[in-house]
Design an enzyme around this catalytic site. Structure first.
Site, mmCIF file in Angstrom:
data_model
loop_
_atom_site.group_PDB
_atom_site.id
_atom_site.type_symbol
_atom_site.label_atom_id
_atom_site.label_comp_id
_atom_site.label_asym_id
_atom_site.label_seq_id
_atom_site.Cartn_x
_atom_site.Cartn_y
_atom_site.Cartn_z
ATOM 1 N N HIS A 41 0.821 -1.217 0.000
ATOM 2 C CA HIS A 41 0.000 0.000 0.000
ATOM 3 C C HIS A 41 0.851 1.262 0.000
ATOM 4 C CE1 HIS A 41 0.170 0.149 4.499
ATOM 5 N NE2 HIS A 41 0.174 1.448 4.246
ATOM 6 N N ASP A 89 -0.415 -7.606 1.692
ATOM 7 C CA ASP A 89 0.127 -6.251 1.630
ATOM 8 C C ASP A 89 1.659 -6.254 1.767
ATOM 9 O OD1 ASP A 89 -0.292 -3.160 3.550
ATOM 10 O OD2 ASP A 89 0.327 -3.513 1.480
ATOM 11 N N SER A 183 4.279 2.097 8.039
ATOM 12 C CA SER A 183 3.947 0.944 7.172
ATOM 13 C C SER A 183 5.206 0.401 6.511
ATOM 14 C CB SER A 183 2.974 1.373 6.074
ATOM 15 O OG SER A 183 1.776 1.838 6.639
HETATM 16 C C1 LIG Z 1 0.643 5.816 0.886
HETATM 17 C C2 LIG Z 1 0.480 5.462 2.344
HETATM 18 C C3 LIG Z 1 1.590 6.081 3.174
HETATM 19 C C4 LIG Z 1 -0.884 5.986 2.845
HETATM 20 C C5 LIG Z 1 -1.086 5.551 4.297
HETATM 21 O O1 LIG Z 1 -0.679 4.495 4.688
HETATM 22 N N1 LIG Z 1 -1.756 6.442 5.127
HETATM 23 C C6 LIG Z 1 -1.976 6.267 6.476
HETATM 24 C C7 LIG Z 1 -2.732 7.260 7.108
HETATM 25 C C8 LIG Z 1 -2.991 7.173 8.459
HETATM 26 C C9 LIG Z 1 -2.511 6.111 9.228
HETATM 27 C C10 LIG Z 1 -1.755 5.111 8.602
HETATM 28 C C11 LIG Z 1 -1.240 3.961 9.393
HETATM 29 C C12 LIG Z 1 -0.006 3.364 9.040
HETATM 30 C C13 LIG Z 1 0.463 2.283 9.777
HETATM 31 C C14 LIG Z 1 -0.280 1.754 10.866
HETATM 32 C C15 LIG Z 1 -1.524 2.343 11.184
HETATM 33 C C16 LIG Z 1 -2.373 1.787 12.271
HETATM 34 N N2 LIG Z 1 -1.795 1.683 13.539
HETATM 35 C C17 LIG Z 1 -1.979 3.444 10.472
HETATM 36 C C18 LIG Z 1 -1.482 5.200 7.238
#
Ligand SMILES: CC(C)CC(=O)Nc1cccc(-c2cccc(CN)c2)c1
Length: 232
Positions: A41, A89, A183
């Site tokens: 993602h 993912d 992420s």
């Molecule tokens: C292109 C991508 C970077 C878009 C994206 O991932 N947005 C985004 C926005 C808010 C929370 C998160 C997020 C990530 C990792 C873990 C979690 C939950 N703990 C949330 C991720």
């Protein structure tokens, strides 16, 4: 990383920052000399551009010994990954050349035995993701220890409501949690990468939405196949 703390510099020499035009977008980690594992993602907002991969870093901006930005030869998302759910993912990135291994750049072993990590096992996760609810982005690597949450609890109607498959795992997200930009980073349990951070419901620090990770063991054959084909 919400509710965590600055990591000791270079004690996680497998950590990678996936960048676009010098901006940190997602985490990742070195699983072989020329290969980084991350989350599919992370390519959602790249508009087809290729990442660059920063290895050997603690600070994203300051000069540091062994810190180096690598170009990427190939980005290979798992064929089952899609934007509608968190399934499969995973993203493999082949660096344009083998990373130079040293005190600050090392490969992290991945779990190959497909067996759930026991609930309450304390694992660690690190990243350059946001560190507060205002979306503050850190310059330095942060880390957090989190207990593994059983799939049954994570799948409860009031949590992720039966969307957590046997190829995913969860950690408790009360206050201390992964967040935007984390992420792709590894969930490390007893020195082995067991999972890859996925965005899940894209909320952070809410105990009703535990952190979700793609388990690595179920994908060991896919990873080996891509690396074998890519290495020619
Ligand atoms: C292109 C991508 C970077 C878009 C994206 O991932 N947005 C985004 C926005 C808010 C929370 C998160 C997020 C990530 C990792 C873990 C979690 C939950 N703990 C949330 C991720």
């Amino acid at each position: 990383i919400l509710g965590g703390y600055e990591a000791k510099p270079h004690l996680k020499p497998y950590m990678a920052s996936l960048q676009l035009d010098g901006q940190h977008i997602c985490g990742g980690f070195l699983i072989a000399k020329q290969w980084v594992l991350s989350a599919a993602h992370c390519t959602e907002e790249t508009d087809g551009k290729m990442f660059q991969v920063l290895l050997g870093a603690h600070s994203l901006t300051e000069p540091e010994p062994h810190k180096r930005l690598y170009r990427v030869r190939a980005q290979i998302p798992h064929p089952g990954s899609n934007i509608h759910n968190n399934k499969d993912d995973l993203l493999l990135l082949q660096l344009e050349e083998e990373a130079e291994l040293n005190a600050h750049v090392q490969v992290l072993p991945v779990q190959r035995e497909d067996r759930d990590v026991a609930p309450d096992t304390v694992c660690e996760v690190a990243g350059w993701g946001t560190i507060n609810h205002s979306g503050r982005r850190p310059d330095k690597l942060y880390q957090l220890e989190r207990p593994v949450l059983s799939r049954d609890v994570c799948n409860h109607r009031t949590r992720h409501d039966h969307t957590i498959t046997e190829k995913m795992m969860c950690t408790d997200s009360r206050r201390k949690d992964t967040c935007k930009g984390d992420s792709g980073g590894p969930l490390v349990c007893n020195g082995v990468a067991e999972g890859v951070v996925t965005a899940g419901s894209r909320v952070c620090g809410n105990y009703k939405k535990p952190a979700i990770y793609t388990r690595i063991a179920p994908y060991a054959a896919w990873i080996d196949g891509v690396i074998a084909a890519g290495d020619g």
